[in-house]
Write an enzyme that holds these catalytic residues in place. Structure first.
Site, PDB file in Angstrom:
ATOM      1  N   LYS A  38      -1.296 -16.457   9.226  1.00 15.26           N
ATOM      2  CA  LYS A  38      -0.498 -15.558  10.056  1.00 15.26           C
ATOM      3  C   LYS A  38       0.358 -16.272  11.128  1.00 15.26           C
ATOM      4  CE  LYS A  38      -2.351 -11.148   8.899  1.00 15.26           C
ATOM      5  NZ  LYS A  38      -3.682 -10.729   8.491  1.00 15.26           N
ATOM      6  N   TYR A  57     -12.249  -7.583   7.251  1.00 13.87           N
ATOM      7  CA  TYR A  57     -11.111  -7.658   6.335  1.00 13.87           C
ATOM      8  C   TYR A  57     -10.783  -9.125   6.106  1.00 13.87           C
ATOM      9  CZ  TYR A  57      -6.513  -7.499   4.274  1.00 13.87           C
ATOM     10  OH  TYR A  57      -5.450  -7.705   3.421  1.00 13.87           O
ATOM     11  N   ASP A  67     -13.050 -16.792   9.559  1.00  9.62           N
ATOM     12  CA  ASP A  67     -11.712 -16.356   9.158  1.00  9.62           C
ATOM     13  C   ASP A  67     -10.936 -16.024  10.433  1.00  9.62           C
ATOM     14  OD1 ASP A  67      -9.444 -15.058   8.385  1.00  9.62           O
ATOM     15  OD2 ASP A  67     -10.406 -13.723   6.950  1.00  9.62           O
ATOM     16  N   TYR A  81       0.822  -1.211   0.000  1.00 10.75           N
ATOM     17  CA  TYR A  81       0.000   0.000   0.000  1.00 10.75           C
ATOM     18  C   TYR A  81       0.858   1.264   0.000  1.00 10.75           C
ATOM     19  CZ  TYR A  81      -3.833  -3.138   1.184  1.00 10.75           C
ATOM     20  OH  TYR A  81      -4.763  -4.133   1.154  1.00 10.75           O
TER      21      TYR A  81
HETATM   22  C1  PLP Z   1      -4.205 -10.866   7.127  1.00 15.82           C
HETATM   23  C2  PLP Z   1      -5.543 -11.416   6.974  1.00 15.82           C
HETATM   24  C3  PLP Z   1      -5.929 -12.071   5.782  1.00 15.82           C
HETATM   25  C4  PLP Z   1      -5.014 -12.186   4.592  1.00 15.82           C
HETATM   26  O1  PLP Z   1      -3.867 -12.928   4.851  1.00 15.82           O
HETATM   27  P1  PLP Z   1      -2.580 -12.755   3.910  1.00 15.82           P
HETATM   28  O2  PLP Z   1      -1.636 -13.804   4.408  1.00 15.82           O
HETATM   29  O3  PLP Z   1      -2.074 -11.361   4.114  1.00 15.82           O
HETATM   30  O4  PLP Z   1      -3.008 -12.999   2.515  1.00 15.82           O
HETATM   31  C5  PLP Z   1      -7.211 -12.588   5.720  1.00 15.82           C
HETATM   32  N1  PLP Z   1      -8.068 -12.486   6.758  1.00 15.82           N
HETATM   33  C6  PLP Z   1      -7.723 -11.873   7.908  1.00 15.82           C
HETATM   34  C7  PLP Z   1      -8.708 -11.812   9.035  1.00 15.82           C
HETATM   35  C8  PLP Z   1      -6.462 -11.314   8.059  1.00 15.82           C
HETATM   36  O5  PLP Z   1      -6.132 -10.680   9.190  1.00 15.82           O
END
Ligand code: PLP
Length: 432
Positions: free
Chosen positions: A279, A149, A250, A21
């Site tokens: 992550k 997100y 997620d 970004y």
């Molecule tokens: C960071 C994140 C993603 C994307 O993961 P990347 O490894 O950056 O592609 C998806 N969902 C959530 C909740 C996130 O925090």
């Protein structure tokens, strides 16, 4: 390295490399990291910064953790990579076993992929294929909640918050999905039944065309750093069952203890139908993500057309990443992770409290090892980033949010230094 050489490298970086970004024409400065150890990031000019970001939620056991580094070195000596089509290996199997035992009950089919965004794509494809295999090909849309997100790839973008996200630019390309109002009831508030109405009415009206709900359980991360009420999530689970819509959780940011429970879903005692992890999965050593689904989803997909799940990344179940993930999870489970997160939560609460009375600060909130100071206007990045570095900490705000989620190994003294620096810099920022 000598400073002249560093300056040349930084110039090359500025001239040729994209950063996240970031403008090519007007980039903000980047800082040159030489090494990192524990919670300290060492810059090329010798300065050491206490890390408040865990490199975007991932480095939970600190940098250059001796156990993780050794595991990676040993695995590299045996098998760094091999294709996953037609072949398998110990690290993938052992990691799958560990994950199935750890995640909310009922998820026992594991799909490994490369990154969080890809995991979200995979989860969404599973939901679409699941409906298609049931003969419901029109059931291919998604319902989510505002302020979410889910990543930067196309379908992930389509379920990110439509205002904060990239919807405007990609209008006409992104599919239009359903967005319920963001939950208003906070984690610690008394539950208010009205909070679920928007979600409930969208689902009641459109459930025939919706294959799945996707959301971040309890903690909305990059979409606003908000903590919502567990009852909301319980209601979502119940409504998904009632309307026969899958629930995708997620947990890419919330997974592995960050919010004070092992998973965000655990606050509500629910199991999703599909779960995304990423992550912190590898302790921040490598990129790896996992999608876990129920037995039922696996079978339904396999019985329908085309009889297989249509996805298979080149680096699927990379052995280096799997082996370091196994070690990272073992480290977490071997330690007293829950009390440790409570300790950090306490430290953040006390340490960030002084910000609350500053003019220009609209909210201070803490959940688990996540601390957020929300301002009433966006920070000036160039200024505030330098101030943090001058104050010996690595904190990277976005918009109106100044937040920290340090590595779990941070000690009380470093945590105090981190929060004190945050308060000092925020006081300067809001006084300008
Ligand atoms: C960071 C994140 C993603 C994307 O993961 P990347 O490894 O950056 O592609 C998806 N969902 C959530 C909740 C996130 O925090």
């Amino acid at each position: 390295m000598d400073q002249k050489k560093i300056a040349e490298l930084l110039q090359f970086d500025r001239d040729h490399i994209w950063h996240p970004y970031t403008s090519i024409d007007h980039p903000l400065p980047v800082f040159f990291v030489e090494s990192a150890e524990g919670v300290r990031i060492r810059l090329s000019d010798g300065r050491q910064l206490i890390d408040g970001m865990a490199s975007w939620w991932s480095v939970i056991h600190g940098y250059n953790n001796p156990h993780l580094t050794l595991t990676l070195q040993e695995q590299a000596g045996r098998l760094s990579h091999v294709m996953f089509g037609g072949l398998t290996h110990g690290p993938a199997i052992e990691l799958a076993q560990l994950l199935i035992g750890l995640v909310p009950a009922g998820l026992n089919r594991v799909f490994f992929c490369d990154s969080g965004s890809v995991a979200v794509e995979v989860a969404m494809k599973m939901a679409i294929q699941h409906a298609f295999a049931r003969g419901l090909s029109g059931k291919n849309r998604f319902l989510t909640i505002r302020s979410g997100y889910h990543g930067d790839t196309f379908h992930a973008m389509a379920v990110c918050d439509p205002e904060g996200g990239m919807h405007r630019i990609y209008q006409g390309i992104l599919p239009r999905y359903f967005f319920a109002e963001m939950p208003r009831c906070r984690f610690t508030d008394e539950w208010d039944e009205a909070d679920i109405h928007s979600f409930e009415s969208l689902l009641a009206t459109h459930h025939r065309s919706i294959c799945a709900v996707i959301l971040e359980p309890i903690v909305q991360g990059a979409g606003g750093m908000r903590f919502y009420h567990p009852e909301y999530l319980k209601k979502v689970r119940r409504l998904c069952d009632e309307y026969q819509v899958l629930l995708i959780a997620d947990e890419i940011a919330t997974g592995f203890g960050r919010s004070g429970r092992m998973f965000g879903c655990d606050h509500a005692g629910i199991s999703p139908d599909i779960l995304c992890l990423g992550k912190a999965l590898t302790g921040g050593y490598m990129t790896l993500a996992a999608v876990l689904a129920t037995e039922e989803i696996g079978h339904v997909i396999s019985q329908g057309e085309p009889g297989v799940f249509m996805h298979g990344p080149t680096f699927m179940a990379n052995p280096l990443a799997c082996s370091v993930a196994i070690r990272s999870i073992q480290l977490l489970l071997d330690g007293d992770w829950k009390n440790n997160i409570t300790r950090i939560e306490e430290g953040l609460r006390q340490g960030l409290e002084p910000c609350r009375n500053l003019p220009g600060v609209s909210d201070v909130r803490v959940l688990g090892a996540i601390g957020v100071v929300e301002l009433d206007r966006p920070v000036v990045m160039a200024r505030i980033q330098n101030l943090f570095v001058e104050n010996g900490v690595w904190i990277r705000p976005f918009g109106r949010l100044v937040y920290v989620m340090p590595p779990y190994i941070i000690n009380d003294a470093d945590l105090r230094t981190l929060t004190a620096a945050l308060c000092r810099v925020v006081a300067l920022e809001v006084s300008v």
